[in-house]
Every structure is written in C-alpha cells, then in structure tokens.
Design a protein around this motif. Structure first.
Motif, PDB file in Angstrom:
ATOM      1  N   LEU A   1       2.305   1.645  -3.396  1.00 39.55           N
ATOM      2  CA  LEU A   1       1.304   2.195  -4.319  1.00 39.55           C
ATOM      3  C   LEU A   1       1.192   3.702  -4.152  1.00 39.55           C
ATOM      4  N   LEU A   2       1.165   4.152  -2.913  1.00 32.81           N
ATOM      5  CA  LEU A   2       1.007   5.588  -2.650  1.00 32.81           C
ATOM      6  C   LEU A   2       2.222   6.394  -3.077  1.00 32.81           C
TER       7      LEU A   2
ATOM      8  N   SER B   1      -4.084   5.790  -4.717  1.00 34.13           N
ATOM      9  CA  SER B   1      -3.893   4.337  -4.699  1.00 34.13           C
ATOM     10  C   SER B   1      -4.725   3.664  -5.789  1.00 34.13           C
TER      11      SER B   1
ATOM     12  N   SER C   1      -6.827  -3.811  -4.038  1.00 36.06           N
ATOM     13  CA  SER C   1      -7.881  -2.910  -3.564  1.00 36.06           C
ATOM     14  C   SER C   1      -8.396  -3.315  -2.188  1.00 36.06           C
TER      15      SER C   1
ATOM     16  N   ASN D   1      -2.861   4.078  -9.009  1.00 41.84           N
ATOM     17  CA  ASN D   1      -1.656   3.251  -9.060  1.00 41.84           C
ATOM     18  C   ASN D   1      -1.951   1.760  -9.063  1.00 41.84           C
TER      19      ASN D   1
ATOM     20  N   CYS E   1       0.840  -1.211   0.000  1.00 45.49           N
ATOM     21  CA  CYS E   1       0.000   0.000   0.000  1.00 45.49           C
ATOM     22  C   CYS E   1       0.872   1.257   0.000  1.00 45.49           C
TER      23      CYS E   1
ATOM     24  N   VAL F   1      -5.963  -2.074   0.341  1.00 48.78           N
ATOM     25  CA  VAL F   1      -6.099  -0.611   0.442  1.00 48.78           C
ATOM     26  C   VAL F   1      -7.351  -0.263   1.244  1.00 48.78           C
TER      27      VAL F   1
END
Length: 188
Positions: A22-23, A143, A108, A146, A19, A111
């Motif tokens: 991704l950020l 996120s 997802s 990405n 995560c 996230v």
C-alpha cells in the motif's frame, strides 16, 4: 484436498507485506489481505493489539505515566476506532459502496497495527522520535489514500469524502471524550 488453515502469524506476515505494498503504491496490495470473515476477525485482533500497544507501550518503553493513563488511552482509542469505522460505513453507504466496507476495515485495521508499532518506536526514541512521528503521519495519509484506491477502488473525490467523514467523526469522538473523561494526561 483440504488447504491448511493459515495461522495468525501467517496472516500478520501477509498483512505486513500488504501494508508495504500500500505504501509503495502497488496495485496488487489487496492480494495480501484476507477479506473473508476469518480475515476480518484476524484484523480485529490486530486492532486490539494496536490499542494495547497504545495503552501499555509507553510503560514498556520506560516512560512514566500517571495511574489510569493506560486504561484511559485504551478506552479513547477504542472509541476513536468505533467512530472511524462508523463514519466509514456511513460514507460508503452514501456512495453506494457498502461492498467495500469489509475490505476497507481489514486493510485499515492492519495499517493501524503497523502505525501503533511505529508510534511505539517513536516513543522509545525520545526527541529523535518526532522524526518518526512525522513519517508516521505521512505514511498514514498515503496508506489511507491507497486503501481507498486499490482496496475499495474509490474515485479520488470519494476518497476525499471518506477522509473528511472520518476526520469529522474522530473530531466529534474526541470532543465527546474530552467532555466526559477529560483530556488524557501526558506521559512524563
């Protein structure tokens, strides 16, 4: 020699790193997630934890809720999750990218858990929590983009279509919920 099976805590730790990757826009973000059937199940457990936090988190933080609010929040969040997953599958199928559905779902889902934790922190902080809430919205959008770019490897237009399809699906689910259940009561 057999590899030891990672625990849920190991998977949680790796997914938290994913995560963050991704950020921060790291291309190796998918390496942190387990896209196998076992990883999918682990990510679904993460969603159940996120839904439980959404339902019972306000009570844990001392916020008074009307009777039944937690159950209603859990049911609404589960319905929204199904709507989001369903519209993602339909959009990816239309793009000929059903191969990206499980990776999309796994990333997802993790996230979602991270977002639920941040939302709980926002609720605990009271008025200051609105700043965290703004940050959560920004991080959620980043996120999502990405996950589309690095995990599912979609083109920018495809990410836009996926985003739009999910927005419509969630909106329709909210309309259906409000028609049958009513608007959820606000915590006091």
């Amino acid at each position: 020699m057999a590899q030891p099976t990672p625990t849920f805590l190991d998977e949680l730790t790796a997914a938290a790193r994913g995560c963050v990757a991704l950020l921060t826009g790291k291309r190796n973000a998918p390496d942190y997630f387990d896209f196998s059937q076992r990883g999918l199940v682990g990510s679904l457990i993460a969603v159940l934890l996120a839904v439980a936090l959404a339902g019972f988190g306000p009570m844990l933080s001392g916020i008074q809720s009307p009777p039944g609010a937690s159950t209603q929040a859990i049911l609404v969040n589960l319905l929204l999750y199904v709507a989001q997953g369903g519209t993602a599958f339909l959009a990816l199928r239309q793009m000929g990218r059903t191969d990206g559905f499980v990776p999309y779902l796994v990333a997802s889902n993790w996230v979602t858990l991270a977002t639920a934790v941040l939302m709980l922190i926002s609720a605990i902080l009271g008025p200051l929590g609105s700043l965290v809430l703004i940050l959560v919205v920004i991080l959620a959008i980043a996120s999502f983009i990405n996950v589309g770019r690095f995990v599912v490897t979609l083109k920018p237009m495809q990410i836009g279509i996926l985003f739009l399809s999910q927005a419509v699906g969630v909106f329709l689910a909210l309309v259906i919920v409000s028609l049958f259940v009513g608007v959820p009561p606000m915590p006091q």
